[in-house]
Motif scaffolding. Structure first.
Motif, PDB file in Angstrom:
ATOM      1  N   ARG A 263      42.485  34.160  39.728  1.00  0.00           N
ATOM      2  CA  ARG A 263      41.809  33.491  38.617  1.00  0.00           C
ATOM      3  C   ARG A 263      41.823  34.362  37.362  1.00  0.00           C
ATOM      4  O   ARG A 263      42.146  33.897  36.266  1.00  0.00           O
ATOM      5  CB  ARG A 263      40.368  33.159  39.003  1.00  0.00           C
ATOM      6  N   LEU A 264      41.495  35.656  37.537  1.00  0.00           N
ATOM      7  CA  LEU A 264      41.487  36.569  36.398  1.00  0.00           C
ATOM      8  C   LEU A 264      42.886  36.747  35.811  1.00  0.00           C
ATOM      9  O   LEU A 264      43.052  36.841  34.590  1.00  0.00           O
ATOM     10  CB  LEU A 264      40.919  37.930  36.808  1.00  0.00           C
ATOM     11  N   ARG A 266      45.414  34.646  35.719  1.00  0.00           N
ATOM     12  CA  ARG A 266      45.780  33.503  34.884  1.00  0.00           C
ATOM     13  C   ARG A 266      44.948  33.466  33.601  1.00  0.00           C
ATOM     14  O   ARG A 266      45.464  33.166  32.522  1.00  0.00           O
ATOM     15  CB  ARG A 266      45.602  32.200  35.662  1.00  0.00           C
ATOM     16  N   GLU A 267      43.674  33.789  33.731  1.00  0.00           N
ATOM     17  CA  GLU A 267      42.781  33.763  32.567  1.00  0.00           C
ATOM     18  C   GLU A 267      43.232  34.761  31.497  1.00  0.00           C
ATOM     19  O   GLU A 267      43.211  34.455  30.299  1.00  0.00           O
ATOM     20  CB  GLU A 267      41.355  34.092  33.017  1.00  0.00           C
ATOM     21  N   HIS A 268      43.684  35.948  31.920  1.00  0.00           N
ATOM     22  CA  HIS A 268      44.005  36.998  30.944  1.00  0.00           C
ATOM     23  C   HIS A 268      45.470  37.000  30.518  1.00  0.00           C
ATOM     24  O   HIS A 268      45.785  37.512  29.438  1.00  0.00           O
ATOM     25  CB  HIS A 268      43.637  38.372  31.519  1.00  0.00           C
TER      26      HIS A 268
END
Length: 334
Positions: A263-264, A266-268
């Motif tokens: 998740r992180l 893709r987010e960053h």
């Protein structure tokens, strides 16, 4: 630190750092540390820098005196880089009234040629603009200097809210720390993205780009963030793209659970972990096809693809022409 092997003589690139009165010290030291590290990280291109000014001594913005500055040369070598530091003394009114700044403006107008790589840091763009060197070019400067630059360079395309701008041989930055960002970009352009990343790691900073800038090299994609765990993962993949990276292994590197890590990531980065790995593998295959004579099976294996079919399938997501056609178009002459 490992230096890249280069059997041929290095290219010596002359770099002149123009030190105006009341120069911002970080505008000099930050970008020049990038060049110093770049010289130690690789040997193909060596930046030969010297500091020039109207006087042998200049006081900087923080009161520190710089001594031993060389006089302004009568001409610059072909292809030289000229870096203009920002200054507290440079402004629209001062450029019209100050004799020393007027002399610098005249000198710039006389020595900067079409092939000169002109790099302006912060308000250094005002000096270049007053000398007529930014007309017809896209450029930027510190937010507080934007209106002055528009007045000094009326036909320039002055862009706001940019870390830095490149337009042909004109490079400009918003100032302060963005001078480092700009010089990392210049190093990536003149050496390689990997060298720029190595320098950024040595300086404990990360490569940044503003969102509206052109797309980065694949080696730099997804690096516009400051999350240290995600950078660790990206560094590991870049160091060994052909490795069979699993989500479990990468999550352990990041010290995160697989779910939280994905998740992180893709987010960053704006990419899935798999998409990022494939992007780096395609970039490596691109370099192998351009710079080597390996057959297609060896290229696929060295880049981390399970087969040439796998290489072609992933390659087609990034390039219109197939790998074989790309090689015919780009392969160096024998």
């Amino acid at each position: 630190m490992s230096e890249q092997t280069n059997l041929s003589a290095p290219e010596i690139l002359p770099v002149y750092i123009l030190v105006p009165p009341e120069a911002l010290l970080i505008d000099i030291a930050g970008p020049l540390e990038v060049l110093r590290y770049a010289n130690s990280e690789q040997s193909a291109v060596q930046f030969d820098y010297r500091y020039i000014s109207t006087h042998a001594r200049q006081q900087t913005s923080i009161g520190l005196m710089l001594d031993g500055l060389e006089p302004l040369p009568e001409s610059l070598p072909s292809g030289a880089m000229l870096v203009i530091s920002g200054s507290l003394a440079v402004g629209e009114q001062a450029l019209a009234a100050n004799a020393e700044l007027a002399a610098l403006r005249t000198w710039l107008r006389n020595v900067v040629a079409a092939d000169t790589r002109l790099v302006t840091i912060c308000s250094g763009a005002l000096l270049a603009g007053a000398a007529g060197l930014l007309e017809g070019h896209a450029c930027t400067t510190h937010a507080e200097c934007i209106d002055e630059l528009k007045a000094l360079a009326p036909t320039a395309n002055v862009l706001e809210n940019r870390l830095y701008v490149e337009d042909r041989n004109r490079f400009s930055s918003a100032g302060i720390s963005t001078g480092i960002d700009l010089m990392l970009h210049v190093v990536a352009k003149l050496t390689s993205a990997q060298v720029a990343l190595a320098v950024a790691r040595m300086m404990v900073i990360y490569l940044r780009r503003s969102g509206s800038d052109p797309q980065l090299s694949p080696w730099l994609s997804g690096r516009n963030h400051i999350h240290p765990a995600i950078h660790r993962m990206q560094d590991a993949v870049m160091a060994d793209p052909a490795r069979d990276w699993s989500l479990g292994e990468l999550s352990r590197l990041a010290a995160l659970s697989e779910r939280h890590m994905t998740r992180l990531f893709r987010e960053h980065t704006g990419l899935s972990v798999t998409a990022y790995i494939n992007t780096i593998r395609v970039a490596l295959a691109h370099d192998l096809l351009s710079q080597s004579r390996f057959d297609m099976e060896s290229v696929a294996e060295r880049a981390g693809f399970s087969s040439t079919r796998h290489l072609r399938r992933v390659w087609s997501e990034h390039h219109a022409a197939p790998p074989s056609q790309f090689r015919r178009d780009r392969r160096p002459d024998t």
